[in-house]
Design a protein around this motif. Structure first.
Motif, PDB file in Angstrom:
ATOM      1  N   LEU A 125      32.708  35.351  43.899  1.00 15.13           N
ATOM      2  CA  LEU A 125      34.096  35.149  44.296  1.00 15.13           C
ATOM      3  C   LEU A 125      34.987  34.988  43.070  1.00 15.13           C
ATOM      4  CD1 LEU A 125      36.135  34.796  46.551  1.00 15.13           C
ATOM      5  CD2 LEU A 125      35.582  32.348  46.591  1.00 15.13           C
ATOM      6  N   ALA A 171      35.567  38.459  41.561  1.00 16.80           N
ATOM      7  CA  ALA A 171      36.424  39.303  42.385  1.00 16.80           C
ATOM      8  C   ALA A 171      37.885  38.874  42.313  1.00 16.80           C
ATOM      9  CB  ALA A 171      35.941  39.285  43.830  1.00 16.80           C
ATOM     10  N   LYS A 172      38.129  37.562  42.248  1.00 11.07           N
ATOM     11  CA  LYS A 172      39.501  37.051  42.245  1.00 11.07           C
ATOM     12  C   LYS A 172      40.297  37.512  41.027  1.00 11.07           C
ATOM     13  CE  LYS A 172      39.767  33.081  45.309  1.00 11.07           C
ATOM     14  NZ  LYS A 172      40.944  33.677  45.996  1.00 11.07           N
ATOM     15  N   GLU A 186      42.509  40.524  42.144  1.00 10.86           N
ATOM     16  CA  GLU A 186      43.462  40.487  43.248  1.00 10.86           C
ATOM     17  C   GLU A 186      44.808  41.049  42.800  1.00 10.86           C
ATOM     18  OE1 GLU A 186      42.117  36.997  46.355  1.00 10.86           O
ATOM     19  OE2 GLU A 186      43.562  36.483  44.793  1.00 10.86           O
ATOM     20  N   LEU A 232      32.766  46.042  42.895  1.00  9.17           N
ATOM     21  CA  LEU A 232      33.321  45.230  43.974  1.00  9.17           C
ATOM     22  C   LEU A 232      33.268  46.055  45.249  1.00  9.17           C
ATOM     23  CD1 LEU A 232      36.440  43.676  42.227  1.00  9.17           C
ATOM     24  CD2 LEU A 232      34.273  42.545  42.765  1.00  9.17           C
ATOM     25  N   ILE A 264      34.711  46.911  48.666  1.00  8.64           N
ATOM     26  CA  ILE A 264      36.055  46.744  49.215  1.00  8.64           C
ATOM     27  C   ILE A 264      36.178  47.519  50.524  1.00  8.64           C
ATOM     28  CG2 ILE A 264      38.516  47.047  48.773  1.00  8.64           C
ATOM     29  CD1 ILE A 264      37.891  46.975  45.781  1.00  8.64           C
ATOM     30  N   LEU A 317      43.376  45.787  45.776  1.00  5.52           N
ATOM     31  CA  LEU A 317      42.565  44.673  46.250  1.00  5.52           C
ATOM     32  C   LEU A 317      43.505  43.547  46.668  1.00  5.52           C
ATOM     33  CD1 LEU A 317      39.316  43.320  44.544  1.00  5.52           C
ATOM     34  CD2 LEU A 317      40.824  41.916  45.916  1.00  5.52           C
ATOM     35  N   GLU A 355      42.615  40.763  48.992  1.00 11.08           N
ATOM     36  CA  GLU A 355      41.987  39.449  49.131  1.00 11.08           C
ATOM     37  C   GLU A 355      40.538  39.510  48.665  1.00 11.08           C
ATOM     38  OE1 GLU A 355      41.249  35.885  52.447  1.00 11.08           O
ATOM     39  OE2 GLU A 355      42.058  37.826  53.065  1.00 11.08           O
ATOM     40  N   ALA A 356      40.217  38.713  47.670  1.00 15.63           N
ATOM     41  CA  ALA A 356      38.856  38.676  47.131  1.00 15.63           C
ATOM     42  C   ALA A 356      37.944  37.881  48.055  1.00 15.63           C
ATOM     43  CB  ALA A 356      38.868  38.044  45.739  1.00 15.63           C
ATOM     44  N   MET A 357      36.756  38.389  48.241  1.00 19.05           N
ATOM     45  CA  MET A 357      35.714  37.706  49.022  1.00 19.05           C
ATOM     46  C   MET A 357      34.424  37.763  48.207  1.00 19.05           C
ATOM     47  SD  MET A 357      37.168  37.046  52.083  1.00 19.05           S
ATOM     48  CE  MET A 357      38.382  37.647  53.261  1.00 19.05           C
ATOM     49  N   CYS A 364      35.477  42.545  49.891  1.00 21.71           N
ATOM     50  CA  CYS A 364      36.885  42.246  49.668  1.00 21.71           C
ATOM     51  C   CYS A 364      37.755  43.091  50.598  1.00 21.71           C
ATOM     52  CB  CYS A 364      37.261  42.528  48.212  1.00 21.71           C
ATOM     53  SG  CYS A 364      36.275  41.616  46.993  1.00 21.71           S
ATOM     54  N   GLU A 365      38.981  42.648  50.813  1.00 19.10           N
ATOM     55  CA  GLU A 365      39.930  43.382  51.642  1.00 19.10           C
ATOM     56  C   GLU A 365      40.924  44.107  50.747  1.00 19.10           C
ATOM     57  OE1 GLU A 365      40.128  43.801  54.903  1.00 19.10           O
ATOM     58  OE2 GLU A 365      38.408  42.530  55.429  1.00 19.10           O
TER      59      GLU A 365
END
Length: 443
Positions: A367, A370-371, A374, A403, A405, A422, A424-426, A430-431
């Protein structure tokens, strides 16, 4: 029209080889059916990396025999290589072929049909000096294409049986690699994943050629957009490789570099070829040459002799390095390896507790990585529907920095290079929001 069914256990190399074996059958007029259906020929590509791998291999062999007792049952792969006699002892097994000579499998099938005599085609893999040419010009989905460039391993880590199953390291000839890469690019694949048992050892048995040279030659292939290395050892990342990371824009910002342990005593006991300090130095050089790179890794927990203090060293070291993802494995005894005979085997409940702690750390690290991205627009190659469901309206793929996505899209995007923001990081998927497809001319 004769039918063939496949079942593959184990690593990505095995899955690649099964695809190659399928090409041989397809060229002879066979139709592939699901393994759970009745087929004329069953091919089981086995794994032996753990004792559990052996057990699962035997289970799948017996399942094939039950499906159609009159079928030709051929067993290949690592378990077949290391234990051919045990495989042939299973009533109903007709052909055992190991990890070399698979190009003759169709000949063995015909030979068995004529003679009805079991065939043991397993040879001494340690005497094998040449790379076995098994090409795959196309895969079932136009997403990432795997390209096997190397076979075998010279490391002999104390926990690993693979050198005895796959033999010593041997490299595919450069022109053969490049020709298959050209074919894959011409068939629409935008990303190629270079794979092998010890991929970083590519070229060590070739004259005046190396993995860095191959990577730079692949850069010149028209239509190829991304080059990813499935795995590479820290000990095989030298200055020439660092320069490739710095100067080859097609290299993915993702490297899988096995660590196994973050404690020097355990690394020495494993017979790994680096210290924690040397590994860290390599990672720092890579991050300088390839900014924002995702470093993923393998970790073995509960290796014989691992104390709580040694495990804590590994835990702290992993946090310090800041991996993008961990693959965590509890140590599993492998009969025939030195480590299986080591004293101070760690209890299973202790292994489980340590695995759980590292998996929790993994969620935090993935997480955190990934963040960092964003709001950024990344290049993603979709390869499947979200949750495997076309009704979701979403597709999922990997960015060059690994990542995963998900974003709104349809099947016609599969295998294409998409620009995606990107949102929203998960820690897992990710979304994102789709922007556009890169034109073929730009890839």
């Amino acid at each position: 029209m004769p039918t063939v069914a496949f079942h593959t256990l184990g690593c990505k190399v095995n899955f690649y080889e099964t695809e190659a074996i399928w090409q041989l059958f397809k060229n002879k007029g066979y139709t592939q059916v699901d393994f759970e259906e009745e087929a004329d020929v069953y091919v089981i590509n086995t794994c032996t990396v753990t004792n559990t791998g052996d057990k699962k291999s035997r289970q799948m062999i017996r399942r094939a025999i039950r499906k159609n007792p009159n079928a030709v049952v051929a067993v290949t792969g690592c378990y077949a290589q290391t234990s051919p006699a045990k495989v042939l002892e299973i009533p109903g097994v007709d052909i055992v072929i190991g990890t070399q000579g698979r190009d003759r499998l169709l000949d063995y099938v015909e030979e068995y049909k004529n003679s009805r005599m079991p065939i043991n085609a397993v040879a001494n893999i340690m005497k094998q000096k040449e790379f076995e040419e098994l090409s795959v010009p196309t895969f079932s989905e136009k997403t990432r294409a795997f390209l096997k460039i190397q076979e075998g391993c010279n490391n002999f880590c104390t926990f690993c049986i693979i050198p005895w199953a796959k033999g010593l390291s041997r490299s595919r000839q450069p022109e053969s690699v490049l020709q298959q890469a050209r074919t894959l690019a011409a068939n629409g694949y935008r990303e190629i994943v270079l794979t092998g048992i010890h991929t970083g050892g590519y070229g060590e048995d070739l004259e005046d050629y190396s993995l860095p040279r191959l990577l730079m030659d692949l850069k010149e292939i028209e239509g190829l957009h991304r080059i990813r290395i499935s795995s590479i050892e820290a000990s095989q990342i030298g200055e020439e490789m660092i320069e490739v990371f710095r100067n080859n824009p097609k290299m993915c910002r993702h490297l899988h570099i096995p660590l196994q342990a973050g404690d020097d005593t355990i690394l020495k006991s494993m017979h790994r070829k680096y210290t924690t300090a040397q590994y860290k130095e390599k990672i720092e050089k890579i991050k300088e040459a390839l900014p924002h790179v995702a470093i993923t890794t393998d970790v073995i927990v509960g290796f014989p002799g691992e104390t709580e203090e040694m495990f804590q060293n590994t835990y702290d070291y992993i946090r310090e390095i800041g991996f993008a993802e961990l693959h965590v494995f509890p140590y599993s005894k492998r009969t025939g390896t030195p480590a299986a005979r080591f004293p101070n085997q760690v209890p299973e409940e202790v292994k489980k507790e340590r695995v759980d702690r590292l998996l929790e750390l993994n969620r935090e690290l993935t997480l955190r990585y990934a963040k960092k991205f964003e709001g950024e627009v990344l290049e993603v190659i979709p390869e499947e529907y979200y949750d495997g469901d076309p009704k979701s309206g979403k597709v999922v793929g990997y960015s060059d920095n690994y990542l995963r996505i998900a974003f709104m899209g349809s099947r016609d995007l599969f295998g294409k290079v998409c620009r995606v923001r990107l949102d929203e990081a998960m820690s897992e998927i990710c979304e994102g929001t789709f922007a556009r497809v890169l034109e073929p001319a730009s890839v």
